[in-house]
Design an enzyme around this catalytic site. Sequence first.
Site, PDB file in Angstrom:
ATOM      1  N   SER A 112      59.549  40.727  36.534  1.00  0.00           N
ATOM      2  CA  SER A 112      58.787  40.533  35.504  1.00  0.00           C
ATOM      3  C   SER A 112      57.700  39.862  35.997  1.00  0.00           C
ATOM      4  O   SER A 112      56.438  39.897  35.316  1.00  0.00           O
ATOM      5  CB  SER A 112      59.477  39.747  34.414  1.00  0.00           C
ATOM      6  OG  SER A 112      60.097  38.493  34.962  1.00  0.00           O
ATOM      7  N   ALA A 115      55.390  42.588  37.127  1.00  0.00           N
ATOM      8  CA  ALA A 115      55.068  43.531  35.816  1.00  0.00           C
ATOM      9  C   ALA A 115      53.979  42.741  34.826  1.00  0.00           C
ATOM     10  O   ALA A 115      52.942  43.497  34.368  1.00  0.00           O
ATOM     11  CB  ALA A 115      56.280  43.767  35.018  1.00  0.00           C
ATOM     12  N   LEU A 136      59.609  51.463  48.843  1.00  0.00           N
ATOM     13  CA  LEU A 136      59.238  50.888  47.440  1.00  0.00           C
ATOM     14  C   LEU A 136      57.633  51.362  47.395  1.00  0.00           C
ATOM     15  O   LEU A 136      56.879  51.181  48.257  1.00  0.00           O
ATOM     16  CB  LEU A 136      59.309  49.374  47.426  1.00  0.00           C
ATOM     17  CG  LEU A 136      60.522  48.717  47.986  1.00  0.00           C
ATOM     18  CD1 LEU A 136      60.115  47.231  48.160  1.00  0.00           C
ATOM     19  CD2 LEU A 136      61.495  48.725  46.649  1.00  0.00           C
ATOM     20  N   GLU A 137      57.514  51.884  46.037  1.00  0.00           N
ATOM     21  CA  GLU A 137      55.996  51.970  45.641  1.00  0.00           C
ATOM     22  C   GLU A 137      55.543  51.079  44.843  1.00  0.00           C
ATOM     23  O   GLU A 137      56.264  50.597  43.730  1.00  0.00           O
ATOM     24  CB  GLU A 137      55.691  53.481  44.977  1.00  0.00           C
ATOM     25  CG  GLU A 137      54.332  53.803  44.628  1.00  0.00           C
ATOM     26  CD  GLU A 137      54.244  54.748  43.481  1.00  0.00           C
ATOM     27  OE1 GLU A 137      53.268  54.483  42.803  1.00  0.00           O
ATOM     28  OE2 GLU A 137      55.115  55.641  43.330  1.00  0.00           O
TER      29      GLU A 137
END
Length: 188
Positions: A112, A115, A136-137
């Site tokens: 989070s 995000a 990882l992207e």
Amino acid sequence: MSIKSDRWIRQMATETNMIEPFEPGQVKELNGERIISYGTSSYGYDVRCSPDFKIFTNVHSATVDPKNFDAKSFVDFRGDSCIIPPNSFALAQTVEYFRIPRNVLTICLGKSTYARCGIIVNVTPLEPEWEGQVTLEFSNTTNLPARIYANEGVAQMLFFESDEVCETSYKDRNGKYMGQRGVTLPRT
């Protein structure tokens, strides 16, 4: 199928080396400084990204084509953090190496903290008997540069154990990303 708890994750990491290196608790501070947490959580494991990044660039006007990928689409960068250009993305790999059991499917979700800054993490599921470092992207969905921190938490892995063992695992299919180390570009 059921989601697995912190107790199960610690047991699997200890008995089968499912995650290496493994942190049995939540690390929220290093050298007296607050960090984005990593390690075992209630129902998952928060992974870190290594300091090696591939940052998308359009300097060479390359086309992003998964069947004919041009490595000139990326600039290699190594550092304690990575700045992702606006509306762009970067690739990295987890510090952790995973060995997924045959009856487990692993899903990755972003944290989070990122995000809420417009940074989205995308990872495909880790299939039964897949192993390797996870590529990882990180997508920067904002019109501002965004920073990702190496060796701090970036995403959470959730482990789902099936009631039955799959008939054909990733290993059985000789999956093309089996055993990957480092940032792995698309393969066909």
